[in-house]
Design a protein around this motif. Structure first.
Motif, mmCIF file in Angstrom:
data_model
loop_
_atom_site.group_PDB
_atom_site.id
_atom_site.type_symbol
_atom_site.label_atom_id
_atom_site.label_comp_id
_atom_site.label_asym_id
_atom_site.label_seq_id
_atom_site.Cartn_x
_atom_site.Cartn_y
_atom_site.Cartn_z
ATOM 1 N N MET A 48 0.823 -1.207 0.000
ATOM 2 C CA MET A 48 0.000 0.000 0.000
ATOM 3 C C MET A 48 0.860 1.261 0.000
ATOM 4 O O MET A 48 0.551 2.224 -0.714
ATOM 5 C CB MET A 48 -0.939 -0.027 1.211
ATOM 6 N N ARG A 83 -6.123 7.097 -0.257
ATOM 7 C CA ARG A 83 -5.510 5.819 0.119
ATOM 8 C C ARG A 83 -4.739 5.911 1.435
ATOM 9 O O ARG A 83 -4.596 4.908 2.142
ATOM 10 C CB ARG A 83 -4.577 5.359 -0.993
ATOM 11 N N HIS A 110 -6.454 4.605 4.628
ATOM 12 C CA HIS A 110 -6.450 3.154 4.843
ATOM 13 C C HIS A 110 -5.102 2.695 5.394
ATOM 14 O O HIS A 110 -5.041 1.802 6.248
ATOM 15 C CB HIS A 110 -6.762 2.447 3.531
ATOM 16 N N ILE A 150 1.002 4.237 -2.952
ATOM 17 C CA ILE A 150 0.866 5.671 -2.680
ATOM 18 C C ILE A 150 2.079 6.432 -3.203
ATOM 19 O O ILE A 150 1.948 7.544 -3.744
ATOM 20 C CB ILE A 150 0.669 5.895 -1.171
#
Length: 305
Positions: A42, A61, A64, A46
């Motif tokens: 993740m 994002r 999260h 990003i």
């Protein structure tokens, strides 16, 4: 004997509590390894969004990512508390009240158990503590009453509140620095510093009225015209166009109306178009009469011949 133990909250919870705590510790370690892999992916995504200029997606994002990092930190503390309680199960079993040195660990496990759906073993431990210490002890820890000792970090990390703009900006800067990305954070800072607008009550300031030219603004009095009497209407001009008679009242000037107020350009355009239409109709009727006369002449000549 077991019935008396349950009545006085002195049930033998030792073996089952040890089993559930051991399973919870093993499950937490597995989930932590899985969450570490997910967080790396993740954060890499990003970083790619920031590098390609897709900051709006990165701002969404990152929430999260922060949520997953908070759960990771909470699970790390829970693992430590589970190991601490596991080593002191004999003390819990021998005493009726919760020992002071174990109160924070026990209360934190009770608080976190219903909020960690992927750790069902903690719910079993919570029920065992309820059998041992009573429902009031469970409610006090679950509702965060003043006399409880729930760990403040676990309360913060397991909360469902949206992270602040400052926290999200710091995480984005951390990701950009981790992947060596030259990222200008001025737009994101401005976006996070915007105050949310109350859309239910509408915008506080209406900027569209300031953009309307003054010549197109009409006063409330001008919007509602009083009917004119026959004496105020003035002379009526009759324009005959064949079989049709058109009546036109006195025309207003382009600049000043009959009431001494400026007339808008739209009204002047409408009057000019009306005059042009009347003149065109007049010319058309004249042409029709001339054509009719020519037809009559041709017919008369044929009859004479």
């Amino acid at each position: 004997m077991s019935l008396l133990n349950q009545i006085f909250n002195r049930g033998l919870i030792g073996p089952k509590c040890k089993t559930c705590l051991t399973l919870a510790i093993s499950r937490i370690k597995l989930l932590q390894n899985k969450r570490d892999t997910q967080l790396k992916l993740m954060r890499k995504e990003i970083a790619q969004f920031l590098q390609s200029g897709q900051e709006p997606i990165a701002r969404i994002r990152v929430e999260h990512v922060i949520r997953e990092q908070n759960i990771w930190a909470a699970y790390e503390i829970l693992e430590m508390f589970c190991e601490f309680v596991l080593a002191r199960v004999p003390i819990i079993e021998s005493q009726r009240e919760c020992p002071l040195e174990l109160k924070e660990a026990v209360a934190s496990i009770i608080f976190a158990a219903p909020r960690c759906s992927d750790l069902p073993d903690l719910l079993t431990v919570r029920n065992l503590f309820g059998t041992k210490y009573g429902k009031e002890f469970i409610l006090a820890a679950s509702e965060l009453r003043p006399d409880t000792s729930v760990n403040r970090t676990i309360i913060e990390k397991l909360s469902v509140y949206t992270p602040s703009g400052e926290v999200k900006l710091n995480v984005l800067k951390e990701i950009a620095q981790e992947y060596n990305i030259l990222w200008d954070s001025s737009k994101t800072e401005a976006e996070f510093n915007k105050k949310p607008e109350d859309l239910l009550n509408g915008p506080k300031q209406i900027s569209t009225m300031a953009q309307i030219p003054e010549s197109r603004k009409e006063s409330p009095k001008a919007a509602h015209h009083e009917p004119l009497t026959s004496g105020q209407r003035g002379p009526v001009q009759h324009l005959k166009t064949g079989a049709t008679t058109v009546s036109v009242g006195p025309t207003k000037s382009k600049e000043v109306s009959a009431e001494g107020r400026p007339v808008s350009s739209e009204s002047v355009d409408v009057l000019e178009k009306a005059r042009a239409a009347i003149a065109a109709a007049n010319r058309a009727s004249s042409a029709a009469r001339a054509a009719a006369q020519l037809v009559d002449l041709s017919l008369n000549e044929k009859r004479i011949s």
